[in-house]
Design an enzyme around this catalytic site. Sequence first.
Site, PDB file in Angstrom:
ATOM      1  N   ILE A   1       0.823  -1.210   0.000  1.00 55.35           N
ATOM      2  CA  ILE A   1       0.000   0.000   0.000  1.00 55.35           C
ATOM      3  C   ILE A   1       0.860   1.265   0.000  1.00 55.35           C
ATOM      4  CG2 ILE A   1      -0.346   0.201   2.521  1.00 55.35           C
ATOM      5  CD1 ILE A   1      -2.924   0.849  -0.293  1.00 55.35           C
TER       6      ILE A   1
ATOM      7  N   SER B   1      11.781   0.301   7.567  1.00 58.02           N
ATOM      8  CA  SER B   1      11.197  -0.985   7.196  1.00 58.02           C
ATOM      9  C   SER B   1      12.298  -2.009   7.284  1.00 58.02           C
ATOM     10  CB  SER B   1      10.668  -0.887   5.748  1.00 58.02           C
ATOM     11  OG  SER B   1       9.533  -1.659   5.552  1.00 58.02           O
ATOM     12  N   ARG B   2      11.932  -3.242   7.654  1.00 59.96           N
ATOM     13  CA  ARG B   2      12.970  -4.256   7.819  1.00 59.96           C
ATOM     14  C   ARG B   2      13.599  -4.623   6.469  1.00 59.96           C
ATOM     15  NH1 ARG B   2       9.194  -8.531  10.259  1.00 59.96           N
ATOM     16  NH2 ARG B   2       8.276  -7.823   8.312  1.00 59.96           N
TER      17      ARG B   2
ATOM     18  N   LYS C   1      -5.579   1.700   7.816  1.00 60.26           N
ATOM     19  CA  LYS C   1      -6.716   0.949   8.319  1.00 60.26           C
ATOM     20  C   LYS C   1      -6.368  -0.540   8.363  1.00 60.26           C
ATOM     21  CE  LYS C   1      -8.321  -1.649   5.811  1.00 60.26           C
ATOM     22  NZ  LYS C   1      -8.071  -2.746   4.796  1.00 60.26           N
TER      23      LYS C   1
HETATM   24  P1  NAP Z   1       2.156  -5.756   3.246  1.00 62.16           P
HETATM   25  O1  NAP Z   1       2.719  -5.298   1.961  1.00 62.16           O
HETATM   26  O2  NAP Z   1       2.067  -7.213   3.522  1.00 62.16           O
HETATM   27  O3  NAP Z   1       2.860  -5.138   4.531  1.00 62.16           O
HETATM   28  C1  NAP Z   1       3.389  -3.864   4.638  1.00 62.16           C
HETATM   29  C2  NAP Z   1       4.782  -3.939   5.206  1.00 62.16           C
HETATM   30  O4  NAP Z   1       4.720  -4.044   6.609  1.00 62.16           O
HETATM   31  C3  NAP Z   1       5.581  -5.141   4.779  1.00 62.16           C
HETATM   32  O5  NAP Z   1       6.118  -4.974   3.502  1.00 62.16           O
HETATM   33  C4  NAP Z   1       6.640  -5.231   5.858  1.00 62.16           C
HETATM   34  O6  NAP Z   1       7.779  -4.476   5.492  1.00 62.16           O
HETATM   35  C5  NAP Z   1       5.944  -4.622   7.045  1.00 62.16           C
HETATM   36  N1  NAP Z   1       5.684  -5.710   7.986  1.00 62.16           N
HETATM   37  C6  NAP Z   1       5.205  -6.907   7.716  1.00 62.16           C
HETATM   38  N2  NAP Z   1       5.181  -7.678   8.848  1.00 62.16           N
HETATM   39  C7  NAP Z   1       5.660  -6.909   9.799  1.00 62.16           C
HETATM   40  C8  NAP Z   1       5.936  -7.140  11.162  1.00 62.16           C
HETATM   41  N3  NAP Z   1       5.737  -8.329  11.714  1.00 62.16           N
HETATM   42  N4  NAP Z   1       6.413  -6.122  11.872  1.00 62.16           N
HETATM   43  C9  NAP Z   1       6.655  -4.958  11.301  1.00 62.16           C
HETATM   44  N5  NAP Z   1       6.445  -4.695   9.993  1.00 62.16           N
HETATM   45  C10 NAP Z   1       5.959  -5.667   9.251  1.00 62.16           C
HETATM   46  O7  NAP Z   1       0.687  -5.165   3.450  1.00 62.16           O
HETATM   47  P2  NAP Z   1      -0.088  -3.978   2.733  1.00 62.16           P
HETATM   48  O8  NAP Z   1      -0.963  -4.568   1.699  1.00 62.16           O
HETATM   49  O9  NAP Z   1       0.822  -2.869   2.377  1.00 62.16           O
HETATM   50  O10 NAP Z   1      -1.047  -3.581   3.945  1.00 62.16           O
HETATM   51  C11 NAP Z   1      -0.577  -2.887   5.081  1.00 62.16           C
HETATM   52  C12 NAP Z   1      -1.763  -2.192   5.734  1.00 62.16           C
HETATM   53  O11 NAP Z   1      -2.385  -1.345   4.748  1.00 62.16           O
HETATM   54  C13 NAP Z   1      -2.858  -3.164   6.209  1.00 62.16           C
HETATM   55  O12 NAP Z   1      -3.387  -2.719   7.420  1.00 62.16           O
HETATM   56  C14 NAP Z   1      -3.909  -3.104   5.102  1.00 62.16           C
HETATM   57  O13 NAP Z   1      -5.218  -3.354   5.569  1.00 62.16           O
HETATM   58  C15 NAP Z   1      -3.758  -1.650   4.645  1.00 62.16           C
HETATM   59  N6  NAP Z   1      -4.217  -1.441   3.261  1.00 62.16           N
HETATM   60  C16 NAP Z   1      -3.786  -2.262   2.257  1.00 62.16           C
HETATM   61  C17 NAP Z   1      -4.289  -2.089   0.964  1.00 62.16           C
HETATM   62  C18 NAP Z   1      -3.837  -2.934  -0.196  1.00 62.16           C
HETATM   63  O14 NAP Z   1      -4.391  -2.808  -1.301  1.00 62.16           O
HETATM   64  N7  NAP Z   1      -2.841  -3.786  -0.053  1.00 62.16           N
HETATM   65  C19 NAP Z   1      -5.221  -1.091   0.711  1.00 62.16           C
HETATM   66  C20 NAP Z   1      -5.595  -0.233   1.751  1.00 62.16           C
HETATM   67  C21 NAP Z   1      -5.092  -0.426   3.022  1.00 62.16           C
HETATM   68  P3  NAP Z   1       9.248  -4.932   6.019  1.00 62.16           P
HETATM   69  O15 NAP Z   1       9.338  -6.414   5.872  1.00 62.16           O
HETATM   70  O16 NAP Z   1      10.166  -4.178   5.132  1.00 62.16           O
HETATM   71  O17 NAP Z   1       9.302  -4.502   7.460  1.00 62.16           O
END
Ligand code: NAP
Length: 308
Positions: free
Chosen positions: A14, A36-37, A90
């Site tokens: 996101i 970010s990690r 969110k």
């Molecule tokens: P994602 O790509 O899986 O996660 C975001 C980043 O968070 C990961 O790349 C990781 O980066 C970090 N992360 C993962 N596990 C972690 C942990 N245990 N501790 C700390 N950091 C961690 O997910 P995303 O789709 O971007 O979603 C993230 C948030 O945005 C969620 O709450 C989701 O509901 C919201 N969101 C997503 C979308 C969508 O379309 N994907 C849309 C609207 C809102 P590092 O490994 O580099 O730390």
Amino acid sequence: MSPINISIVGVGKIVRDQHLPAIAKNADYKLIAAASRHGVVDGIDNFKSIEAMLDAVPAIDAVSLCMPPQFRYQAARVALEAGKHVFLEKPPGATLSEVADLESLAAAKGLSLFASWHSRYAPAVEPAKSFLVSTKINSVKVIWKEDVRHWHPNQDWIWQAGGLGVFDPGINALSIVTHILPNPLFITAATLEFPENRDAPIAASITFTDAGNLPVLAEFDWRQTGHQSWDIIAETDAGTMTLSEGGAKLSIDGVLKHDEPEQEYPALYARFAEIIKAKTSDVDLAPLRHVADAFMLGKRKFVDAFFD
Ligand code: NAP
């Protein structure tokens, strides 16, 4: 006023899809660091943890926390303790209580906390709210059905406790419904379907009502292939209102009334700047409260194991 020096934590899908472009286009912000990690943002200072980032870059005014919800509270607390305004993706956290704690801390420190709900800023949401307030609503149906393999590949956190499962998209529908309906809703029954190998539901069926006995049904399902459904349909005395494509389009009795390009994340960042300038917070927990209620009241059904 000089730009808000902003930083991002949790560089994943996101952030790349929405946060970086929205910040780049808004003159109220200057993106100066990320933590970010694994993920990195080109052209700025990158750190492995929020603690290292805040130690090294004291000029940061605000942080956007974009990691999965189970890991957001700790980072938010660190940021608020360091005197930074906080934008929460969110859902704002894994529990209601932890977000309430952050709200108190932000107030005590005189900082802004923003529990963002991007779907509320979809282009046809305000027109839908105006239409509904002008008529009598007889029933509401929410259909949020999508293909989890397409939208959430390899996201293990989403299937873990606190990741919310199908409520991760479903809470977007709830953020719209709680905004456009005139009266507060409450859940009367729910059934949550859990894959036998997962800790979060793959589907949910929920009935709500309000003080005026309005029937509201929500169907969330992550097993839908082909056409994807993100629709809210209200039967009213002025016709059938269909808010479709996640709040992008509004039709009344099949006649398209609003269809404009979406600007959800630019609107979120405009709102965050507004509350920072106004020295206030924006934390509406109604969507998360409904999810918590669904887990509290819902019957649990185990279904086939889910594999990516
Ligand atoms: P994602 O790509 O899986 O996660 C975001 C980043 O968070 C990961 O790349 C990781 O980066 C970090 N992360 C993962 N596990 C972690 C942990 N245990 N501790 C700390 N950091 C961690 O997910 P995303 O789709 O971007 O979603 C993230 C948030 O945005 C969620 O709450 C989701 O509901 C919201 N969101 C997503 C979308 C969508 O379309 N994907 C849309 C609207 C809102 P590092 O490994 O580099 O730390």
